[in-house]
Scaffold this active site. Structure first.
Site, PDB file in Angstrom:
ATOM      1  N   HIS A 124       0.810  -1.224   0.000  1.00  0.00           N
ATOM      2  CA  HIS A 124       0.000   0.000   0.000  1.00  0.00           C
ATOM      3  C   HIS A 124       0.839   1.268   0.000  1.00  0.00           C
ATOM      4  CE1 HIS A 124      -3.338  -2.638   1.938  1.00  0.00           C
ATOM      5  NE2 HIS A 124      -3.254  -2.823   0.632  1.00  0.00           N
ATOM      6  N   GLY A 212      -1.598  -9.281  12.633  1.00  0.00           N
ATOM      7  CA  GLY A 212      -2.032  -7.893  12.845  1.00  0.00           C
ATOM      8  C   GLY A 212      -2.854  -7.323  11.724  1.00  0.00           C
TER       9      GLY A 212
END
Ligand code: BV8
Ligand code: ZN
Length: 269
Positions: A124, A212
């Site tokens: 990202h 996570g």
């Protein structure tokens, strides 16, 4: 292969040749970086996902830069935590033993790299890089604030008396083009090479660790079932269950900074 606990998992990991890890915002939570979908995901009256879009940028690039500058201010003060360090140290031992390791991250904070991780695929983008909207050049940028106009700005408090940031306040490329955060926003396609790397790493690994991540953002979240379908042992590390939990081989519930060292330290034997 059924995996019932840490020792079972460490045995499977020790026997593996190729390991791929997918990390999300939860890995940086113990460093003090707010996650997206937890309490810290709000900034003023917007959720991060409202502002991480091309539409928000087109409507008000100054507001988007105020949001990202605030996050850069926060991230400039944080350090890698035990989860980042456990992953970097594992990678060093693993590759020194001639085995294959890939870390695919959805995070933009650069903490994996700061901890010493080497084979990192950033899906990202990076909050520490900017990209020119005209010439497309990507450059590292650690200016905090991004321009002097943003000094002292960015408070997340909804009661903040906002000011408008116009073109004169924004960062520009030497070609004259406006600089934007080098980040993949919602609705934007990922870099073909990055997602290609990640798909290959998920498709050929023996062990896949999802740590996570809430496993709701695609195409990143699709890597988890892909690894499982390719026959990997899939381990999830997260204090909460996620939509991926029913499909993983084993879920270890707890914070990454506490769980990862127990899964990785000392391996390969
Ligand atoms: C794409 C940069 C092709 C931003 C990010 C409608 C229109 C357009 C697109 C879509 C659509 N519907 C669906 C889509 C696809 C969309 C998507 O998946 N949306 C979701 C929300 C439904 N995806 C995209 O748009 C992607 N592009 O598909 O292109 C295309 C093109 C046009 C039209 C259609 C398709 C682009 C996605 C990338 C977006 N950019 N980041 C920025 O950072 O500012 S995503 C953003 O979310 C972050 O990168 C973040 O990492 C990522 C995922 O979140 P997580 O990392 O999982 O973090 P989160 O807060 O969610 O969860 C934290 C987890 O940690 C929790 O589970 C928590 O329990 C756990 N945790 C907490 N503490 C700890 C912990 N775990 C361990 N230890 C702890 N201590
Ligand atoms: Zn330019």
């Amino acid at each position: 292969m059924a995996i019932h606990g840490v020792e079972d998992f460490r045995r499977a990991l020790g026997a593996a040749r190729r390991v791929t890890v997918l990390s999300g915002a939860g890995v940086s939570a113990e460093s003090g970086v707010p996650t997206f979908r937890g309490a810290g995901g709000m900034w003023r009256r917007w959720s991060a996902t409202d502002l991480a879009t091309p539409a928000a940028w087109a409507r008000d690039p100054g507001l988007v830069w105020e949001f990202y500058d605030y996050r850069r201010q926060r991230m400039a003060e944080v350090r890698p935590n035990r989860a980042h360090i456990a992953l970097a140290e594992f990678e060093a031992r693993w590759t020194a033993a001639g085995r294959d390791f890939t870390l695919v991250t959805q995070n933009v904070d650069g903490l994996h790299e700061a901890a010493g991780s080497v084979a990192v695929t950033r899906l990202h983008g990076s909050i520490w890089h900017v990209r020119c909207v005209s010439c497309g050049q990507v450059t590292p940028n650690r200016d905090v604030p991004i321009t002097p106009a943003f000094a002292g700005a960015g408070s997340p408090d909804p009661a903040t008396k906002t000011r408008w940031f116009g073109p004169g306040d924004l960062p520009f490329c030497k070609c004259g083009g406006l600089l934007r955060p080098h980040i993949v926003w919602f609705g934007e396609s990922l870099d073909a090479q990055d997602i290609g790397n990640a798909v290959a790493a998920a498709s050929r690994c023996d062990v896949f660790i999802a740590v996570g991540t809430s496993a709701v953002v695609y195409p990143a979240a699709g890597l988890i079932p892909r690894a499982r379908a390719a026959g990997a042992v899939v381990c999830e590390v997260n204090p909460e269950p996620t939509p991926a939990t029913p499909d993983v081989t084993v879920h270890f519930s707890g914070p990454a900074g506490e769980v990862l060292p127990g899964l990785l330290d000392g391996l390969p034997g």
